[in-house]
Design a protein around this motif. Structure first.
Motif, short mmCIF file in Angstrom:
data_model
loop_
_atom_site.label_atom_id
_atom_site.label_comp_id
_atom_site.label_asym_id
_atom_site.label_seq_id
_atom_site.Cartn_x
_atom_site.Cartn_y
_atom_site.Cartn_z
N GLU A 83 61.00 -33.63 -14.90
CA GLU A 83 59.86 -33.04 -14.18
C GLU A 83 60.00 -33.16 -12.67
O GLU A 83 59.66 -32.25 -11.93
N ALA A 84 60.45 -34.36 -12.24
CA ALA A 84 60.47 -34.66 -10.80
C ALA A 84 61.48 -35.75 -10.53
O ALA A 84 61.94 -36.44 -11.45
N VAL A 85 61.82 -35.91 -9.26
CA VAL A 85 62.67 -37.03 -8.86
C VAL A 85 61.81 -38.04 -8.12
O VAL A 85 60.87 -37.66 -7.41
N ARG A 88 67.55 -25.95 -1.44
CA ARG A 88 68.17 -24.73 -0.91
C ARG A 88 69.30 -24.23 -1.82
O ARG A 88 69.42 -23.05 -2.09
N VAL A 89 70.11 -25.16 -2.31
CA VAL A 89 71.27 -24.78 -3.13
C VAL A 89 70.81 -24.18 -4.47
O VAL A 89 71.37 -23.19 -4.93
N THR A 90 69.79 -24.80 -5.08
CA THR A 90 69.41 -24.39 -6.44
C THR A 90 68.29 -23.35 -6.45
O THR A 90 68.07 -22.70 -7.47
N GLY A 91 67.55 -23.23 -5.36
CA GLY A 91 66.40 -22.32 -5.33
C GLY A 91 65.23 -22.85 -6.15
O GLY A 91 64.28 -22.13 -6.42
N HIS A 92 65.29 -24.12 -6.54
CA HIS A 92 64.23 -24.74 -7.35
C HIS A 92 63.38 -25.62 -6.43
O HIS A 92 63.93 -26.28 -5.54
N PRO A 93 62.05 -25.69 -6.65
CA PRO A 93 61.22 -26.49 -5.75
C PRO A 93 61.47 -28.01 -5.85
O PRO A 93 61.11 -28.76 -4.93
N ILE A 94 62.05 -28.50 -6.90
CA ILE A 94 62.37 -29.92 -7.12
C ILE A 94 61.25 -30.85 -6.62
O ILE A 94 61.33 -31.44 -5.53
N PRO A 95 60.22 -31.05 -7.43
CA PRO A 95 59.15 -31.96 -7.03
C PRO A 95 59.69 -33.37 -6.80
O PRO A 95 60.53 -33.84 -7.57
N ALA A 96 59.23 -34.01 -5.73
CA ALA A 96 59.67 -35.37 -5.41
C ALA A 96 58.45 -36.27 -5.30
O ALA A 96 57.51 -35.95 -4.58
N LEU A 97 58.46 -37.38 -6.05
CA LEU A 97 57.32 -38.30 -6.06
C LEU A 97 57.67 -39.57 -5.31
O LEU A 97 58.75 -40.13 -5.52
N GLU A 98 56.77 -40.01 -4.46
CA GLU A 98 57.02 -41.26 -3.73
C GLU A 98 56.91 -42.43 -4.69
O GLU A 98 55.98 -42.51 -5.50
N ALA A 99 57.87 -43.34 -4.63
CA ALA A 99 57.91 -44.49 -5.54
C ALA A 99 58.26 -45.72 -4.72
O ALA A 99 58.73 -45.61 -3.59
N PRO A 100 58.02 -46.92 -5.30
CA PRO A 100 58.35 -48.14 -4.56
C PRO A 100 59.85 -48.25 -4.29
O PRO A 100 60.65 -47.60 -4.97
N ARG A 101 60.20 -49.11 -3.36
CA ARG A 101 61.62 -49.37 -3.08
C ARG A 101 62.32 -49.88 -4.34
O ARG A 101 61.70 -50.57 -5.15
N ARG A 102 63.61 -49.57 -4.47
CA ARG A 102 64.39 -50.10 -5.59
C ARG A 102 65.05 -51.40 -5.14
O ARG A 102 65.63 -51.45 -4.05
#
Ligand code: UFG
Length: 330
Positions: free
Chosen positions: A198-200, A262-276
């Motif tokens: 779904e998202a990164v 830009r490369v894939t043309g996909h919106p690629i949702p990105a979710l903010e998460a805690p530091r790893r």
């Protein structure tokens, strides 16, 4: 040269095998297929199923001019939870291999080391003489092998080269990353574009960097493979050469996601998460020594090219040997 490649069914090992074969070398791959894939071993290479402790048997049968050692466990998070398996496979396995190399008089040894040996760097770009203070058992196990090679090369007279990789990505001639449990940023982002996720998650947005996300030095796997080819000729009897391999340019997690959009043309949702845990804020290589000692210069330093090649590979359903072409950079 006749070469033995351990871990040649894995990502970097298989691409390097392809490049070595193209350069006219004879290659035998030794791989236990614990994480590698038999169909990733390029046509033209010999294949022996087995782990590195069996290298002695292979080296006893035929005379080899060099060994390139890729076989290892390489997940930072896993190494924290299960250090024993990292010391056993990476250090124990390498020790057995080095002893086989020594007793069969192999003159060149090229090792897959990592930027993880430096830990949290005190200065960037990172030079090879920087303090090595790994922050996880994976990095510590690779550093232990670097030190082992240093002493073996000096005492037993072979030429050792440790190549410390920064963040490897991209693909080459149908060979790319195929991890069962993917943890790396670029393949994860592309899985979102493929619709498999779904998202990164963006691990931390409060790092001391321009946009608050971690910065890494992404290097194309083809450039990395070519450095191994050069390392074979640079290997000098009795010497251990250590070279960082990166482009010297850092990209943030947000920049990686934007480029992938830009490369894939996909919106690629990105979710903010805690530091790893264990992530340093910035890892960027100085590769001056690789330029000087190996005559190495990356051909594909552009992040768009790296991500485009990874995307073509992911889109090819892992079709081995698929004729992938790099389109004009968007
Ligand atoms: N990241 C995210 N979300 C994810 C995955 C990663 O934000 O879902 C971030 C990480 O926090 C890190 C960056 O993206 O800041 C790159 O992470 P990767 O997991 O792709 O790579 P690492 O930098 O952790 O590690 C890689 C190799 C190590 C090597 C290191 C050296 O896996 O073996 O590069 O630079 F040591």
């Amino acid at each position: 040269m006749r070469l033995l490649v351990t871990g040649g069914a894995g990502y970097v090992g298989s691409v390097t095998t392809a490049v070595l074969l193209e350069a006219g070398h004879e290659v035998t791959v030794l791989d236990d297929l614990s994480t590698g894939h038999r169909d990733a071993v390029p046509a033209g290479a010999g294949f022996v199923a087995g782990d590195v402790t069996e290298a002695g048997r292979v080296l006893a049968e035929t005379a080899y001019d060099g060994v390139l050692h890729f076989a290892a466990k390489s997940l930072v998070g896993e190494s924290v939870g299960d250090p024993a398996s990292y010391w056993r496979a990476n250090v124990g396995g390498s020790l057995a291999l080095l002893d086989a190399v020594r007793s069969h008089g192999v003159s060149r040894f090229v090792f897959s080391s990592t930027a993880a040996v430096y830990g949290d760097p005190q200065a960037v770009p990172i030079v090879e003489d920087a303090v090595t203070r790994p922050t996880n058992p994976y990095g510590a196990s690779k550093l232990a092998v670097d030190l082992m090679i240093e002493t073996y090369a000096r005492a037993y007279g072979f030429g050792g080269v440790s190549l410390r990789y920064f963040n490897v990505a991209g693909a080459y001639r149908g060979l790319g990353e195929r991890h069962e449990r993917e943890t790396h940023l670029i393949p994860l982002v592309l899985e979102v574009a493929q619709g498999h996720r779904e998202a990164v998650s963006v691990f931390g947005t409060d790092w001391p960097t321009d946009d608050g996300t971690c910065v890494r030095d992404y290097i194309h796997v083809e450039d990395l493979a070519r450095a191994h080819l050069l390392a074979l000729t640079a290997a000098t009897p009795g010497e251990h050469l250590v070279c960082n391999l990166g482009n010297g340019i850092g990209f943030s997690v947000r920049e990686v996601v934007d480029t992938a959009r830009r490369v894939t043309g996909h919106p690629i949702p990105a979710l903010e998460a805690p530091r790893r845990a264990g992530d340093p804020a910035v890892l960027v290589a100085s590769s001056d020594r690789a330029h000087e000692r190996l005559g190495w210069k990356p051909q594909h330093p552009d992040l768009t090219t790296v991500i485009t090649d990874a995307w073509l590979f992911h889109g090819s359903s892992h079709a081995r040997g698929a004729a992938t072409q790099r389109p004009e950079a968007p």
